[in-house]
Write a protein that holds these residues in place. Structure first.
Motif, short mmCIF file in Angstrom:
data_model
loop_
_atom_site.label_atom_id
_atom_site.label_comp_id
_atom_site.label_asym_id
_atom_site.label_seq_id
_atom_site.Cartn_x
_atom_site.Cartn_y
_atom_site.Cartn_z
N MET A 1 0.78 -9.82 -0.27
CA MET A 1 0.18 -9.39 0.97
C MET A 1 1.25 -9.24 2.06
O MET A 1 1.18 -8.32 2.86
CB MET A 1 -0.89 -10.42 1.37
N LEU A 2 2.21 -10.14 2.06
CA LEU A 2 3.28 -10.04 3.06
C LEU A 2 4.09 -8.76 2.86
O LEU A 2 4.49 -8.12 3.83
CB LEU A 2 4.18 -11.27 3.01
N LEU A 3 4.33 -8.40 1.60
CA LEU A 3 5.07 -7.17 1.34
C LEU A 3 4.30 -5.95 1.84
O LEU A 3 4.89 -5.02 2.39
CB LEU A 3 5.38 -7.03 -0.15
N LYS A 4 3.00 -5.95 1.67
CA LYS A 4 2.18 -4.85 2.16
C LYS A 4 2.23 -4.80 3.69
O LYS A 4 2.33 -3.73 4.29
CB LYS A 4 0.74 -4.99 1.69
N THR A 5 2.16 -5.96 4.31
CA THR A 5 2.24 -6.03 5.77
C THR A 5 3.55 -5.44 6.26
O THR A 5 3.57 -4.62 7.19
CB THR A 5 2.10 -7.50 6.24
N LEU A 6 4.65 -5.81 5.62
CA LEU A 6 5.96 -5.26 5.99
C LEU A 6 6.00 -3.75 5.77
O LEU A 6 6.53 -3.01 6.59
CB LEU A 6 7.06 -5.94 5.18
N ALA A 7 5.47 -3.31 4.65
CA ALA A 7 5.48 -1.88 4.32
C ALA A 7 4.71 -1.08 5.36
O ALA A 7 5.19 -0.04 5.84
CB ALA A 7 4.91 -1.65 2.93
N TYR A 8 3.55 -1.56 5.74
CA TYR A 8 2.72 -0.81 6.69
C TYR A 8 3.22 -0.90 8.13
O TYR A 8 2.75 -0.18 8.98
CB TYR A 8 1.26 -1.24 6.58
N GLU A 9 4.19 -1.74 8.39
CA GLU A 9 4.84 -1.72 9.69
C GLU A 9 5.73 -0.49 9.81
O GLU A 9 6.05 -0.05 10.90
CB GLU A 9 5.69 -2.98 9.89
N GLN A 10 6.16 0.05 8.67
CA GLN A 10 7.09 1.17 8.68
C GLN A 10 6.47 2.50 8.27
O GLN A 10 7.14 3.53 8.31
CB GLN A 10 8.28 0.86 7.77
N GLN A 11 5.22 2.48 7.85
CA GLN A 11 4.60 3.74 7.43
C GLN A 11 3.09 3.65 7.62
O GLN A 11 2.51 2.58 7.56
CB GLN A 11 4.92 4.06 5.97
N ASP A 12 2.49 4.83 7.84
CA ASP A 12 1.04 4.92 7.97
C ASP A 12 0.39 5.33 6.66
O ASP A 12 -0.78 5.04 6.43
CB ASP A 12 0.66 5.92 9.06
#
Length: 152
Positions: A1-12
């Motif tokens: 979940m943390l990786l997804k959170t980080l990913a979505y900080e940089q892309q929509d």
């Protein structure tokens, strides 16, 4: 979940349907790569968040258990912004020190995101935070769902 959170900080854009957790430093390594570290220490560090990225399954298969130089080319081909960024970075090696440094950067970023979310939550206006009372129709549906065993 943390990786997804980080990913979505940089892309929509949504992450691909088939993605995996990539271990930047591979889970299977040559024992002579870190002669001064115990296997237990290496295994523990490999599972740190600083050693992980979201990565498309197909590209992850191609990258396999190769070392960073080989994998970096596959990261560059990724459509996941956080992974592509590592592929275009000037980082040239992945070792225990780089995992620990990335741990700190990733942890700091996660903390900043959670703090921002908390501040946004605390600054909700009174009108937004008021909850509606359920209507008679809503209450009837709830009772119906309870009778069907869908909710308790």
């Amino acid at each position: 979940m943390l990786l997804k959170t980080l990913a979505y900080e940089q892309q929509d854009e949504l992450l691909p349907a088939k993605w995996e957790i990539e271990h930047i430093f591979p889970q299977k390594w040559q024992t002579n790569y870190f002669p001064d570290e115990s296997d237990a220490t290496i295994k523990e560090k490999i599972e740190h968040i600083g050693n992980k990225l979201p990565f498309e399954k197909k590209l992850n298969i191609v990258a396999g258990n190769g070392y960073f130089g080989k994998k970096k080319k596959e990261y560059f081909a990724s459509k996941i912004a956080i992974t592509k960024a590592l592929g275009t970075s000037d980082v040239s090696d992945c070792n225990m020190d780089s995992i620990m440094k990335r741990d700190i950067r990733v942890s700091d970023e996660i903390i900043a995101i959670l703090n921002r979310w908390n501040n946004e939550y605390l600054n909700i206006s009174v009108e937004e935070s008021k909850t509606e009372e359920p209507s008679a129709e809503d209450l009837a549906r709830i009772e119906e769902f309870k009778k069907k065993g869908w909710i308790k």
